[in-house]
Write a protein that holds these residues in place. Structure first.
Motif, PDB file in Angstrom:
ATOM      1  N   SER A   9       0.829  -1.197   0.000  1.00 16.60           N
ATOM      2  CA  SER A   9       0.000   0.000   0.000  1.00 16.60           C
ATOM      3  C   SER A   9       0.869   1.255   0.000  1.00 16.60           C
ATOM      4  N   PHE A  10       0.246   2.381  -0.302  1.00 19.63           N
ATOM      5  CA  PHE A  10       0.936   3.675  -0.270  1.00 19.63           C
ATOM      6  C   PHE A  10       1.561   3.898   1.108  1.00 19.63           C
ATOM      7  N   GLU A  11       0.777   3.641   2.161  1.00 19.91           N
ATOM      8  CA  GLU A  11       1.272   3.845   3.519  1.00 19.91           C
ATOM      9  C   GLU A  11       2.484   2.957   3.818  1.00 19.91           C
ATOM     10  N   GLU A  12       2.447   1.700   3.361  1.00 16.81           N
ATOM     11  CA  GLU A  12       3.576   0.797   3.590  1.00 16.81           C
ATOM     12  C   GLU A  12       4.817   1.272   2.855  1.00 16.81           C
ATOM     13  N   LEU A  13       4.623   1.766   1.624  1.00 18.66           N
ATOM     14  CA  LEU A  13       5.755   2.259   0.841  1.00 18.66           C
ATOM     15  C   LEU A  13       6.410   3.463   1.507  1.00 18.66           C
ATOM     16  N   VAL A  14       5.596   4.400   1.977  1.00 19.19           N
ATOM     17  CA  VAL A  14       6.134   5.598   2.621  1.00 19.19           C
ATOM     18  C   VAL A  14       6.868   5.228   3.909  1.00 19.19           C
ATOM     19  N   GLN A  15       6.260   4.381   4.734  1.00 18.85           N
ATOM     20  CA  GLN A  15       6.907   3.969   5.983  1.00 18.85           C
ATOM     21  C   GLN A  15       8.225   3.280   5.701  1.00 18.85           C
ATOM     22  N   ASP A  16       8.230   2.355   4.750  1.00 16.83           N
ATOM     23  CA  ASP A  16       9.440   1.610   4.406  1.00 16.83           C
ATOM     24  C   ASP A  16      10.543   2.554   3.948  1.00 16.83           C
ATOM     25  N   TYR A  17      10.184   3.499   3.098  1.00 14.92           N
ATOM     26  CA  TYR A  17      11.195   4.405   2.554  1.00 14.92           C
ATOM     27  C   TYR A  17      11.729   5.350   3.632  1.00 14.92           C
ATOM     28  N   PHE A  18      10.834   5.913   4.439  1.00 13.64           N
ATOM     29  CA  PHE A  18      11.273   6.841   5.472  1.00 13.64           C
ATOM     30  C   PHE A  18      12.207   6.172   6.480  1.00 13.64           C
ATOM     31  N   LEU A  19      11.843   4.987   6.959  1.00 11.90           N
ATOM     32  CA  LEU A  19      12.663   4.317   7.958  1.00 11.90           C
ATOM     33  C   LEU A  19      14.027   3.922   7.398  1.00 11.90           C
ATOM     34  N   ALA A  20      14.055   3.574   6.100  1.00 19.56           N
ATOM     35  CA  ALA A  20      15.336   3.235   5.475  1.00 19.56           C
ATOM     36  C   ALA A  20      16.222   4.466   5.355  1.00 19.56           C
ATOM     37  N   GLU A 159      17.300   9.848 -13.189  1.00 19.96           N
ATOM     38  CA  GLU A 159      18.225  10.671 -12.405  1.00 19.96           C
ATOM     39  C   GLU A 159      19.282   9.798 -11.728  1.00 19.96           C
ATOM     40  N   ALA A 160      18.869   8.645 -11.208  1.00 13.77           N
ATOM     41  CA  ALA A 160      19.816   7.740 -10.550  1.00 13.77           C
ATOM     42  C   ALA A 160      20.871   7.252 -11.537  1.00 13.77           C
ATOM     43  N   TRP A 161      20.455   6.889 -12.757  1.00 18.46           N
ATOM     44  CA  TRP A 161      21.411   6.437 -13.781  1.00 18.46           C
ATOM     45  C   TRP A 161      22.424   7.531 -14.098  1.00 18.46           C
ATOM     46  N   ALA A 162      21.933   8.764 -14.223  1.00 18.51           N
ATOM     47  CA  ALA A 162      22.825   9.884 -14.543  1.00 18.51           C
ATOM     48  C   ALA A 162      23.851  10.090 -13.434  1.00 18.51           C
ATOM     49  N   LEU A 163      23.411  10.046 -12.175  1.00 16.96           N
ATOM     50  CA  LEU A 163      24.327  10.255 -11.056  1.00 16.96           C
ATOM     51  C   LEU A 163      25.367   9.142 -10.963  1.00 16.96           C
ATOM     52  N   MET A 164      24.954   7.897 -11.194  1.00 21.89           N
ATOM     53  CA  MET A 164      25.900   6.789 -11.136  1.00 21.89           C
ATOM     54  C   MET A 164      26.901   6.852 -12.288  1.00 21.89           C
ATOM     55  N   ALA A 192      18.269  -6.175   5.497  1.00 18.22           N
ATOM     56  CA  ALA A 192      19.072  -6.100   4.274  1.00 18.22           C
ATOM     57  C   ALA A 192      18.394  -5.194   3.247  1.00 18.22           C
ATOM     58  N   ARG A 193      17.062  -5.285   3.156  1.00 17.01           N
ATOM     59  CA  ARG A 193      16.330  -4.457   2.194  1.00 17.01           C
ATOM     60  C   ARG A 193      16.462  -2.971   2.542  1.00 17.01           C
ATOM     61  N   ALA A 194      16.265  -2.651   3.818  1.00 12.84           N
ATOM     62  CA  ALA A 194      16.365  -1.255   4.248  1.00 12.84           C
ATOM     63  C   ALA A 194      17.781  -0.732   4.077  1.00 12.84           C
ATOM     64  N   ARG A 195      18.770  -1.592   4.306  1.00 15.36           N
ATOM     65  CA  ARG A 195      20.158  -1.165   4.149  1.00 15.36           C
ATOM     66  C   ARG A 195      20.444  -0.817   2.693  1.00 15.36           C
ATOM     67  N   ARG A 196      19.878  -1.569   1.745  1.00 16.30           N
ATOM     68  CA  ARG A 196      20.090  -1.265   0.327  1.00 16.30           C
ATOM     69  C   ARG A 196      19.455   0.067  -0.054  1.00 16.30           C
ATOM     70  N   VAL A 197      18.234   0.307   0.442  1.00  7.01           N
ATOM     71  CA  VAL A 197      17.559   1.573   0.157  1.00  7.01           C
ATOM     72  C   VAL A 197      18.353   2.735   0.752  1.00  7.01           C
ATOM     73  N   ALA A 198      18.799   2.567   2.005  1.00 10.20           N
ATOM     74  CA  ALA A 198      19.554   3.619   2.682  1.00 10.20           C
ATOM     75  C   ALA A 198      20.872   3.884   1.976  1.00 10.20           C
ATOM     76  N   ARG A 199      21.544   2.821   1.561  1.00  9.98           N
ATOM     77  CA  ARG A 199      22.832   2.989   0.890  1.00  9.98           C
ATOM     78  C   ARG A 199      22.666   3.702  -0.446  1.00  9.98           C
ATOM     79  N   ARG A 200      21.602   3.375  -1.166  1.00 12.96           N
ATOM     80  CA  ARG A 200      21.351   4.035  -2.449  1.00 12.96           C
ATOM     81  C   ARG A 200      21.073   5.522  -2.247  1.00 12.96           C
ATOM     82  N   PHE A 201      20.257   5.834  -1.221  1.00 13.54           N
ATOM     83  CA  PHE A 201      19.971   7.241  -0.923  1.00 13.54           C
ATOM     84  C   PHE A 201      21.248   7.987  -0.571  1.00 13.54           C
ATOM     85  N   ARG A 202      22.066   7.419   0.329  1.00 11.14           N
ATOM     86  CA  ARG A 202      23.285   8.095   0.770  1.00 11.14           C
ATOM     87  C   ARG A 202      24.289   8.232  -0.367  1.00 11.14           C
TER      88      ARG A 202
END
Length: 216
Positions: A9-20, A159-164, A192-202
């Protein structure tokens, strides 16, 4: 941006992304949950809210102390997220005006078109500061950025492709520094999933910081 199933759900996606991105925590507070529910009622794509979260987190990232969460609560992102929601809704309304036969207004650009134009402008400005990157930038403009995406998720990916690609064009010693900056503050207790999202953001934040492209 999220690695959750497409059925989430939208709520699950937002929570997952924010916490990561935050780098800590397993669930939202009651007040933060109410805020996500309010954003869900706006009917905008998840990527619009995620962009507001990432922009807020990126601004706070470089001031955070080692081991300290980038953001203390989702409410800290409220102003930036609601700015992104307002931009998206205003541009979507402009697209609606364009569709009316009687409208004489100049055709409005979509949210994706505005972001794409800003990214291309930032890259062209980069060639003036970093002449060694000019060939890579021109190649990106002619290939990866040649077309404007028609949905938020595709714009994020572009945008991610350009930055990489720009990261790979840096000298090895600079790439190593960027990677080291991106790994600073990683939380070992994350999934592990949250770590990948966090690492990509950072990593993307570190690349923008190195290239002075914070406002794309």
């Amino acid at each position: 941006m999220s690695l959750l199933p497409e059925s989430a759900s939208f709520e699950e996606l937002v929570q997952d992304y924010f916490l990561a991105v935050r780098g800590a925590g397993l669930m939202l507070s009651a007040l933060d949950t109410e805020l996500v529910t309010a954003w869900a009622r706006e009917g905008v794509p998840f990527e619009v809210v995620a962009r507001g979260i990432s922009r807020s987190a990126e601004k706070a990232l470089w001031d955070a102390r080692p081991g300290e969460p980038v953001l203390r609560s989702l409410r800290a992102c409220r102003r930036q997220v609601e700015t992104e929601i307002r931009k998206y809704r205003d541009l979507s309304a402009g697209q609606g005006e364009e569709a009316r036969p009687s409208s004489k207004k100049r055709p409005a650009r979509s949210w994706e078109e505005v972001r794409h134009a800003r990214l291309c402008a930032a890259l062209r400005a980069l060639t003036e500061r970093e002449t060694a990157l000019a060939p890579r930038v021109h190649r990106l403009l002619d290939t990866v950025l040649a077309c404007v995406p028609h949905e938020p998720a595709a714009m994020d990916q572009q945008e991610a492709w350009a930055l990489m690609a720009l990261l790979r064009a840096l000298p090895f010693s600079e790439r190593r520094t960027v990677w080291r900056d991106a790994r600073t503050g990683e939380q070992q207790l994350m999934t592990a999933r949250a770590r990948r999202v966090a690492r990509r953001f950072r990593l993307q934040a570190a690349v923008r910081r190195r290239l002075d492209m914070k406002e794309t």
